[in-house]
Scaffold this active site. Structure first.
Site, PDB file in Angstrom:
ATOM      1  N   CYS A 188     -58.890  84.917 -25.149  1.00  0.00           N
ATOM      2  CA  CYS A 188     -58.568  83.952 -26.194  1.00  0.00           C
ATOM      3  C   CYS A 188     -59.879  83.385 -26.737  1.00  0.00           C
ATOM      4  O   CYS A 188     -60.783  83.071 -25.954  1.00  0.00           O
ATOM      5  CB  CYS A 188     -57.718  82.830 -25.592  1.00  0.00           C
ATOM      6  SG  CYS A 188     -57.286  81.530 -26.757  1.00  0.00           S
ATOM      7  N   LEU A 189     -59.978  83.255 -28.052  1.00  0.00           N
ATOM      8  CA  LEU A 189     -61.219  82.745 -28.642  1.00  0.00           C
ATOM      9  C   LEU A 189     -61.500  81.300 -28.209  1.00  0.00           C
ATOM     10  O   LEU A 189     -62.630  80.845 -28.292  1.00  0.00           O
ATOM     11  CB  LEU A 189     -61.169  82.850 -30.173  1.00  0.00           C
ATOM     12  CG  LEU A 189     -61.164  84.283 -30.733  1.00  0.00           C
ATOM     13  CD1 LEU A 189     -61.109  84.247 -32.259  1.00  0.00           C
ATOM     14  CD2 LEU A 189     -62.368  85.073 -30.254  1.00  0.00           C
ATOM     15  N   GLY A 191     -56.422  87.444 -33.235  1.00  0.00           N
ATOM     16  CA  GLY A 191     -55.475  86.425 -33.670  1.00  0.00           C
ATOM     17  C   GLY A 191     -56.111  85.054 -33.570  1.00  0.00           C
ATOM     18  O   GLY A 191     -57.012  84.839 -32.747  1.00  0.00           O
ATOM     19  N   HIS A 196     -49.633  79.086 -28.679  1.00  0.00           N
ATOM     20  CA  HIS A 196     -50.637  78.095 -29.093  1.00  0.00           C
ATOM     21  C   HIS A 196     -49.987  76.974 -29.900  1.00  0.00           C
ATOM     22  O   HIS A 196     -50.331  75.804 -29.747  1.00  0.00           O
ATOM     23  CB  HIS A 196     -51.710  78.743 -29.989  1.00  0.00           C
ATOM     24  CG  HIS A 196     -52.851  79.356 -29.235  1.00  0.00           C
ATOM     25  ND1 HIS A 196     -53.653  78.640 -28.377  1.00  0.00           N
ATOM     26  CD2 HIS A 196     -53.345  80.620 -29.222  1.00  0.00           C
ATOM     27  CE1 HIS A 196     -54.588  79.442 -27.865  1.00  0.00           C
ATOM     28  NE2 HIS A 196     -54.420  80.647 -28.357  1.00  0.00           N
ATOM     29  N   GLN A 242     -56.409  76.184 -32.820  1.00  0.00           N
ATOM     30  CA  GLN A 242     -57.722  76.629 -32.361  1.00  0.00           C
ATOM     31  C   GLN A 242     -58.845  76.240 -33.313  1.00  0.00           C
ATOM     32  O   GLN A 242     -60.020  76.345 -32.968  1.00  0.00           O
ATOM     33  CB  GLN A 242     -57.726  78.154 -32.161  1.00  0.00           C
ATOM     34  CG  GLN A 242     -56.795  78.601 -31.045  1.00  0.00           C
ATOM     35  CD  GLN A 242     -56.864  80.103 -30.879  1.00  0.00           C
ATOM     36  OE1 GLN A 242     -56.131  80.839 -31.516  1.00  0.00           O
ATOM     37  NE2 GLN A 242     -57.769  80.556 -30.029  1.00  0.00           N
ATOM     38  N   HIS A 276     -48.581  85.336 -27.831  1.00  0.00           N
ATOM     39  CA  HIS A 276     -49.756  84.537 -27.447  1.00  0.00           C
ATOM     40  C   HIS A 276     -50.033  83.461 -28.518  1.00  0.00           C
ATOM     41  O   HIS A 276     -50.252  82.284 -28.189  1.00  0.00           O
ATOM     42  CB  HIS A 276     -50.959  85.479 -27.284  1.00  0.00           C
ATOM     43  CG  HIS A 276     -52.277  84.811 -27.015  1.00  0.00           C
ATOM     44  ND1 HIS A 276     -53.031  85.058 -25.883  1.00  0.00           N
ATOM     45  CD2 HIS A 276     -53.007  83.919 -27.748  1.00  0.00           C
ATOM     46  CE1 HIS A 276     -54.149  84.333 -25.929  1.00  0.00           C
ATOM     47  NE2 HIS A 276     -54.161  83.642 -27.055  1.00  0.00           N
ATOM     48  N   GLU A 277     -50.004  83.866 -29.793  1.00  0.00           N
ATOM     49  CA  GLU A 277     -50.317  82.919 -30.878  1.00  0.00           C
ATOM     50  C   GLU A 277     -49.210  81.877 -31.043  1.00  0.00           C
ATOM     51  O   GLU A 277     -49.493  80.695 -31.282  1.00  0.00           O
ATOM     52  CB  GLU A 277     -50.566  83.656 -32.194  1.00  0.00           C
ATOM     53  CG  GLU A 277     -51.741  84.636 -32.176  1.00  0.00           C
ATOM     54  CD  GLU A 277     -53.048  84.054 -31.666  1.00  0.00           C
ATOM     55  OE1 GLU A 277     -53.276  82.843 -31.825  1.00  0.00           O
ATOM     56  OE2 GLU A 277     -53.838  84.809 -31.081  1.00  0.00           O
TER      57      GLU A 277
HETATM   58 ZN    ZN Z   1     -55.528  82.295 -27.926  1.00  0.00          ZN
END
Ligand code: ZN
Length: 199
Positions: free
Chosen positions: A97-98, A48, A143, A53, A139-140
């Site tokens: 997480c990226l 995701g 963000h 991000q 989670h997304e």
């Molecule tokens: Zn993340």
């Protein structure tokens, strides 16, 4: 903006703390941005990726819980997403997480939820989610409100990732010093400008 210039920003980049406003429309540039986000998500082996991000103040995220670009039926783009009807109690599982490379810790989230959003075609979708899909969607969506998963850790879990987070903080401080990232005020101004065009 050239969407091919987009790249993933790492914690504690200020854009990760930005609460995005809903998008008003989908146009060709936004579709190019989404295309690039999917590319980055697969390239970095994520499942995701939220717009914050890639340093953009837009309320959208891409998702493919298989992480496999060949599995197109699992590929989603959610615009102006809203999570509701959380149910099934809480489930705990490890997340990463990226934007926080190298940081993994267990997070408690609702086991089931409903995700309402628009897709790239402008159609409204309502999905009943569970398992990894429900977790990733929560989670997304976090963000887009400026929340990262380490905000949701227990004290014990937080202590276990403390060193990894300190490392990310010192890497970011180094980038700031070298001028590799703009200062907080410049970032806020840019986000404000981008936001005024689309939200
Ligand atoms: Zn993340």
């Amino acid at each position: 903006m050239d969407p091919t210039d987009l790249h993933i920003v790492h914690y504690p980049h200020p854009t990760l703390r930005h609460r995005s406003k809903p998008l008003r429309r989908v146009d060709a540039e936004l579709r190019q941005i989404v295309h690039r986000m999917l590319e980055l998500m697969y390239e970095h082996r994520g499942i995701g990726l939220a717009a914050n991000q890639v340093d953009l103040p837009y309320r959208l995220f891409t998702l493919n819980i298989s992480g496999d670009p060949e599995q197109r039926d699992l590929e989603h783009v959610f615009i102006n997403p809203v999570v509701s009807r959380r149910s099934g109690g809480m489930a705990e599982a490890e997340e990463g997480c990226l934007s926080l490379p190298g940081v993994y810790a267990p997070v408690r989230r609702a086991a089931r939820c409903v995700l309402s959003a628009y897709n790239l075609q402008g159609e409204q979708v309502h999905l009943k989610l569970e398992g990894l899909f429900a977790r990733a969607a929560q989670h997304e969506c976090d963000h887009l409100d400026g929340t990262v998963f380490i905000d949701r850790l227990t004290d014990t879990a937080r202590a276990s990732v403390r060193d990894d987070i300190l490392l990310l903080e010192s890497e970011f401080a180094g980038k700031l010093e070298r001028g590799a990232v703009p200062d907080e005020q410049a970032i806020a101004e840019r986000l404000g400008e981008l936001e005024s065009l689309r939200t």
